[in-house]
Design a protein around this motif. Structure first.
Motif, PDB file in Angstrom:
ATOM      1  N   TYR A   1      58.561  99.175  15.286  1.00  0.00           N
ATOM      2  CA  TYR A   1      58.688  98.884  13.856  1.00  0.00           C
ATOM      3  C   TYR A   1      57.370  98.854  13.080  1.00  0.00           C
ATOM      4  N   PRO A   2      56.282  98.344  13.630  1.00  0.00           N
ATOM      5  CA  PRO A   2      55.024  98.471  12.858  1.00  0.00           C
ATOM      6  C   PRO A   2      54.650  99.929  12.593  1.00  0.00           C
ATOM      7  N   LEU A   3      54.934 100.799  13.573  1.00  0.00           N
ATOM      8  CA  LEU A   3      54.659 102.232  13.362  1.00  0.00           C
ATOM      9  C   LEU A   3      55.578 102.805  12.292  1.00  0.00           C
TER      10      LEU A   3
ATOM     11  N   GLN B   1      62.829  95.380   6.253  1.00  0.00           N
ATOM     12  CA  GLN B   1      64.066  94.628   6.453  1.00  0.00           C
ATOM     13  C   GLN B   1      64.681  94.951   7.816  1.00  0.00           C
ATOM     14  N   ASP B   2      64.611  96.216   8.232  1.00  0.00           N
ATOM     15  CA  ASP B   2      65.121  96.591   9.554  1.00  0.00           C
ATOM     16  C   ASP B   2      64.388  95.845  10.659  1.00  0.00           C
ATOM     17  N   GLN B   3      63.092  95.673  10.485  1.00  0.00           N
ATOM     18  CA  GLN B   3      62.318  94.953  11.490  1.00  0.00           C
ATOM     19  C   GLN B   3      62.794  93.501  11.582  1.00  0.00           C
ATOM     20  N   GLN B   4      63.041  92.865  10.452  1.00  0.00           N
ATOM     21  CA  GLN B   4      63.524  91.478  10.466  1.00  0.00           C
ATOM     22  C   GLN B   4      64.907  91.389  11.097  1.00  0.00           C
ATOM     23  N   LEU B   5      65.773  92.349  10.792  1.00  0.00           N
ATOM     24  CA  LEU B   5      67.110  92.338  11.381  1.00  0.00           C
ATOM     25  C   LEU B   5      67.051  92.522  12.898  1.00  0.00           C
ATOM     26  N   HIS B   6      66.183  93.389  13.344  1.00  0.00           N
ATOM     27  CA  HIS B   6      66.066  93.628  14.785  1.00  0.00           C
ATOM     28  C   HIS B   6      65.467  92.412  15.483  1.00  0.00           C
ATOM     29  N   ARG B   7      64.530  91.744  14.840  1.00  0.00           N
ATOM     30  CA  ARG B   7      63.931  90.533  15.413  1.00  0.00           C
ATOM     31  C   ARG B   7      64.998  89.447  15.569  1.00  0.00           C
ATOM     32  N   ALA B   8      65.950  89.429  14.663  1.00  0.00           N
ATOM     33  CA  ALA B   8      67.014  88.416  14.732  1.00  0.00           C
ATOM     34  C   ALA B   8      67.877  88.591  15.983  1.00  0.00           C
TER      35      ALA B   8
ATOM     36  N   PRO C   1      64.298  94.341  27.871  1.00  0.00           N
ATOM     37  CA  PRO C   1      63.123  95.201  27.636  1.00  0.00           C
ATOM     38  C   PRO C   1      63.358  96.266  26.577  1.00  0.00           C
ATOM     39  N   GLU C   2      64.584  96.742  26.442  1.00  0.00           N
ATOM     40  CA  GLU C   2      64.862  97.787  25.451  1.00  0.00           C
ATOM     41  C   GLU C   2      64.592  97.284  24.039  1.00  0.00           C
ATOM     42  N   LYS C   3      65.095  96.086  23.746  1.00  0.00           N
ATOM     43  CA  LYS C   3      64.896  95.541  22.395  1.00  0.00           C
ATOM     44  C   LYS C   3      63.437  95.165  22.162  1.00  0.00           C
ATOM     45  N   ARG C   4      62.771  94.692  23.187  1.00  0.00           N
ATOM     46  CA  ARG C   4      61.353  94.345  23.038  1.00  0.00           C
ATOM     47  C   ARG C   4      60.514  95.606  22.762  1.00  0.00           C
TER      48      ARG C   4
END
Length: 192
Positions: free
Chosen positions: A127-129, A52-59, A118-121
């Motif tokens: 997140y996969p790790l 869920q954190d990964q999805q929120l960060h992608r948003a 670049p920081e967010k990218r």
């Protein structure tokens, strides 16, 4: 009447024995622990939270459209006194004038698109790790639980075997004591 009360008491006090779980082998114990263990449930929730954190960060990398508005009411206060003659009025009379509006409504529409962050990218690569780490943590927790349960299970089996052996030894000692007592009474054994 006494028999009925005794029967009801026996039934009532046997319920706790029936309510306890009984397992036939270690596989049943481990399956039950996998299904109901709070440690395993917490680890699985941690996995879901990481996803869920990964999805929120992608948003945060998506375009955003914000609509805002403000409404203000300004109290009417005369801000200047001028002669009426300036506006074609009588001489010697004065009028008050004000500037601005008593009420204002300001709508705004804002569109933002993160073109270069670049920081967010780089955080997205993490997140996969994190997800993999959460899966390994779940496996580790489950394996640790299985080891603890197997240890407890085999300790119980060992204790039961020791108890059976002790009972057998007690029976053997009682039989030997009976034989020795009998022989002493008969005079076969010399007194010590």
């Amino acid at each position: 009447m006494k028999k009925a009360i005794t029967g009801l008491a026996a039934i009532f006090f046997s319920f706790p024995l029936l309510a306890q779980l009984q397992f036939k082998n270690l596989t049943e114990v481990l399956a039950y622990a996998d299904k109901y263990s709070l440690v395993v449930k917490a680890a699985l929730l941690n996995e879901k939270a990481t996803a869920q954190d990964q999805q929120l960060h992608r948003a945060t990398l998506m375009p955003r459209l914000d609509l805002t508005s403000t409404a203000d009411y300004n109290v009417i206060i005369p801000s200047m006194v001028v002669p009426d003659k300036l506006f074609g009025g009588q001489e010697g009379k004065y009028s008050s004038i004000q500037f601005g509006l008593p009420a204002t409504l300001t709508p705004a529409l804002e569109f933002s698109l993160p073109l270069f962050n670049p920081e967010k990218r780089e955080e997205m690569k993490r997140y996969p790790l994190e997800k993999e780490r959460a899966k390994h943590n779940t496996s580790l927790q489950l394996e640790h639980l299985h080891i603890l349960l197997a240890e407890a299970y085999f300790n119980i089996l060992t204790a039961n075997e020791l108890l059976a052996l002790s009972t057998e030894s007690k029976t053997t000692v009682e039989q030997l004591l009976t034989i020795l007592t009998h022989r002493k009474k008969e005079g076969i054994l010399p007194p010590v």
